[in-house]
Design a protein around this motif. Structure first.
Motif, PDB file in Angstrom:
ATOM      1  N   SER A   1     -33.592  23.463  36.382  1.00 13.42           N
ATOM      2  CA  SER A   1     -32.295  23.468  37.033  1.00 13.42           C
ATOM      3  C   SER A   1     -31.449  22.403  36.350  1.00 13.42           C
ATOM      4  O   SER A   1     -31.741  21.217  36.485  1.00 13.42           O
ATOM      5  CB  SER A   1     -32.474  23.153  38.518  1.00 13.42           C
ATOM      6  OG  SER A   1     -31.222  23.079  39.144  1.00 13.42           O
ATOM      7  N   PRO A   2     -30.422  22.803  35.591  1.00 13.34           N
ATOM      8  CA  PRO A   2     -29.643  21.820  34.839  1.00 13.34           C
ATOM      9  C   PRO A   2     -29.048  20.746  35.740  1.00 13.34           C
ATOM     10  O   PRO A   2     -28.507  21.043  36.801  1.00 13.34           O
ATOM     11  CB  PRO A   2     -28.532  22.645  34.203  1.00 13.34           C
ATOM     12  CG  PRO A   2     -28.963  24.061  34.276  1.00 13.34           C
ATOM     13  CD  PRO A   2     -29.910  24.156  35.429  1.00 13.34           C
ATOM     14  N   SER A   3     -29.153  19.524  35.316  1.00 11.74           N
ATOM     15  CA  SER A   3     -28.598  18.402  36.059  1.00 11.74           C
ATOM     16  C   SER A   3     -28.098  17.351  35.077  1.00 11.74           C
ATOM     17  O   SER A   3     -28.759  17.061  34.082  1.00 11.74           O
ATOM     18  CB  SER A   3     -29.661  17.790  36.971  1.00 11.74           C
ATOM     19  OG  SER A   3     -29.167  16.611  37.564  1.00 11.74           O
TER      20      SER A   3
ATOM     21  N   LEU B   1     -19.010  18.704  39.261  1.00  7.99           N
ATOM     22  CA  LEU B   1     -19.711  19.772  38.554  1.00  7.99           C
ATOM     23  C   LEU B   1     -19.602  21.058  39.362  1.00  7.99           C
ATOM     24  O   LEU B   1     -19.886  21.064  40.558  1.00  7.99           O
ATOM     25  CB  LEU B   1     -21.178  19.384  38.366  1.00  7.99           C
ATOM     26  CG  LEU B   1     -22.002  20.179  37.385  1.00  7.99           C
ATOM     27  CD1 LEU B   1     -21.387  20.152  35.998  1.00  7.99           C
ATOM     28  CD2 LEU B   1     -23.412  19.618  37.331  1.00  7.99           C
TER      29      LEU B   1
ATOM     30  N   ALA C   1     -20.928  24.835  38.697  1.00  6.59           N
ATOM     31  CA  ALA C   1     -21.713  25.742  37.842  1.00  6.59           C
ATOM     32  C   ALA C   1     -21.835  25.117  36.456  1.00  6.59           C
ATOM     33  O   ALA C   1     -22.435  24.063  36.325  1.00  6.59           O
ATOM     34  CB  ALA C   1     -21.119  27.135  37.819  1.00  6.59           C
ATOM     35  N   ASP C   2     -21.246  25.734  35.434  1.00  7.40           N
ATOM     36  CA  ASP C   2     -21.386  25.208  34.075  1.00  7.40           C
ATOM     37  C   ASP C   2     -20.126  24.491  33.579  1.00  7.40           C
ATOM     38  O   ASP C   2     -19.935  24.289  32.388  1.00  7.40           O
ATOM     39  CB  ASP C   2     -21.748  26.339  33.109  1.00  7.40           C
ATOM     40  CG  ASP C   2     -20.684  27.420  33.038  1.00  7.40           C
ATOM     41  OD1 ASP C   2     -19.721  27.374  33.839  1.00  7.40           O
ATOM     42  OD2 ASP C   2     -20.807  28.309  32.183  1.00  7.40           O
ATOM     43  N   THR C   3     -19.256  24.099  34.516  1.00  7.85           N
ATOM     44  CA  THR C   3     -18.018  23.404  34.156  1.00  7.85           C
ATOM     45  C   THR C   3     -17.961  22.052  34.852  1.00  7.85           C
ATOM     46  O   THR C   3     -18.248  21.941  36.036  1.00  7.85           O
ATOM     47  CB  THR C   3     -16.789  24.247  34.555  1.00  7.85           C
ATOM     48  OG1 THR C   3     -16.902  25.529  33.941  1.00  7.85           O
ATOM     49  CG2 THR C   3     -15.506  23.584  34.109  1.00  7.85           C
TER      50      THR C   3
ATOM     51  N   LEU D   1     -16.694  22.890  29.454  1.00 10.03           N
ATOM     52  CA  LEU D   1     -17.816  23.805  29.613  1.00 10.03           C
ATOM     53  C   LEU D   1     -19.067  23.095  29.119  1.00 10.03           C
ATOM     54  O   LEU D   1     -19.065  22.513  28.028  1.00 10.03           O
ATOM     55  CB  LEU D   1     -17.573  25.079  28.804  1.00 10.03           C
ATOM     56  CG  LEU D   1     -18.641  26.160  28.886  1.00 10.03           C
ATOM     57  CD1 LEU D   1     -18.717  26.714  30.305  1.00 10.03           C
ATOM     58  CD2 LEU D   1     -18.319  27.272  27.906  1.00 10.03           C
ATOM     59  N   LEU D   2     -20.119  23.126  29.917  1.00  8.67           N
ATOM     60  CA  LEU D   2     -21.390  22.505  29.547  1.00  8.67           C
ATOM     61  C   LEU D   2     -22.342  23.558  29.021  1.00  8.67           C
ATOM     62  O   LEU D   2     -22.414  24.659  29.556  1.00  8.67           O
ATOM     63  CB  LEU D   2     -22.040  21.836  30.763  1.00  8.67           C
ATOM     64  CG  LEU D   2     -21.258  20.734  31.439  1.00  8.67           C
ATOM     65  CD1 LEU D   2     -22.008  20.252  32.674  1.00  8.67           C
ATOM     66  CD2 LEU D   2     -21.011  19.590  30.480  1.00  8.67           C
ATOM     67  N   LYS D   3     -23.091  23.196  27.993  1.00  5.28           N
ATOM     68  CA  LYS D   3     -24.153  24.064  27.510  1.00  5.28           C
ATOM     69  C   LYS D   3     -25.412  23.213  27.414  1.00  5.28           C
ATOM     70  O   LYS D   3     -25.473  22.270  26.622  1.00  5.28           O
ATOM     71  CB  LYS D   3     -23.818  24.667  26.153  1.00  5.28           C
ATOM     72  CG  LYS D   3     -24.905  25.622  25.671  1.00  5.28           C
ATOM     73  CD  LYS D   3     -24.518  26.346  24.417  1.00  5.28           C
ATOM     74  CE  LYS D   3     -25.632  27.305  24.010  1.00  5.28           C
ATOM     75  NZ  LYS D   3     -25.314  27.971  22.754  1.00  5.28           N
ATOM     76  N   PHE D   4     -26.393  23.535  28.256  1.00  6.31           N
ATOM     77  CA  PHE D   4     -27.654  22.803  28.259  1.00  6.31           C
ATOM     78  C   PHE D   4     -28.616  23.409  27.248  1.00  6.31           C
ATOM     79  O   PHE D   4     -28.718  24.630  27.138  1.00  6.31           O
ATOM     80  CB  PHE D   4     -28.291  22.827  29.654  1.00  6.31           C
ATOM     81  CG  PHE D   4     -27.647  21.879  30.621  1.00  6.31           C
ATOM     82  CD1 PHE D   4     -28.116  20.585  30.758  1.00  6.31           C
ATOM     83  CD2 PHE D   4     -26.568  22.288  31.383  1.00  6.31           C
ATOM     84  CE1 PHE D   4     -27.521  19.709  31.642  1.00  6.31           C
ATOM     85  CE2 PHE D   4     -25.965  21.417  32.271  1.00  6.31           C
ATOM     86  CZ  PHE D   4     -26.440  20.120  32.403  1.00  6.31           C
TER      87      PHE D   4
ATOM     88  N   VAL E   1     -27.321  18.312  26.165  1.00  7.85           N
ATOM     89  CA  VAL E   1     -26.172  19.060  26.669  1.00  7.85           C
ATOM     90  C   VAL E   1     -24.991  18.838  25.724  1.00  7.85           C
ATOM     91  O   VAL E   1     -24.860  17.773  25.118  1.00  7.85           O
ATOM     92  CB  VAL E   1     -25.818  18.633  28.120  1.00  7.85           C
ATOM     93  CG1 VAL E   1     -25.349  17.191  28.193  1.00  7.85           C
ATOM     94  CG2 VAL E   1     -24.794  19.559  28.742  1.00  7.85           C
TER      95      VAL E   1
END
Length: 119
Positions: free
Chosen positions: A21-23, A64, A66-68, A85-88, A94
């Motif tokens: 779970s991205p954090s 945060l 979702a992915d933004t 925009l985040l990309k893990f 990230v």
């Protein structure tokens, strides 16, 4: 019937499932300009701090969704949001891509940036 259940089981197991779970919460490292060392701490309370071995470079809060991520900081003004925009890449890396940011100083530092989790 057994054969159909076996196929269904294999199909379900083949579906992509997130392994984590991205954090952002934690202690991160980013190489700074001229090979300087820069760290970023993201707190569970929505606060963040950017610092070097000798000084605090910036601090503020983040939201945060979702992915933004929306960043609000002291350098650009606590009411000026920069959205990225985040990309893990797994749990420990990230990258940030600008969606919108009226603060050129912040977008120049954050856009295209990558962080590596220390802990």
């Amino acid at each position: 019937m057994v054969k159909q259940l076996l196929y269904a089981f294999v199909f379900i197991m083949a579906l992509p499932m997130p392994l984590f779970s991205p954090s952002l919460v934690g202690h991160w490292f980013a190489g700074g300009p001229d090979n300087g060392k820069v760290w970023v701490d993201f707190g569970a309370d929505g606060a963040f701090k950017v610092y070097t071995a000798t000084s605090t470079e910036n601090e503020g809060r983040y939201v945060l969704n979702a992915d933004t991520i929306s960043l609000y900081d002291k350098n650009c003004g606590m009411s000026v949001a920069g959205r990225y925009l985040l990309k893990f890449y797994g749990e420990d890396s990230v990258s940030f891509t600008v969606v919108s940011d009226p603060c050129k100083d912040r977008s120049g530092e954050v856009n295209g940036g990558r962080l590596r989790r220390i802990r």
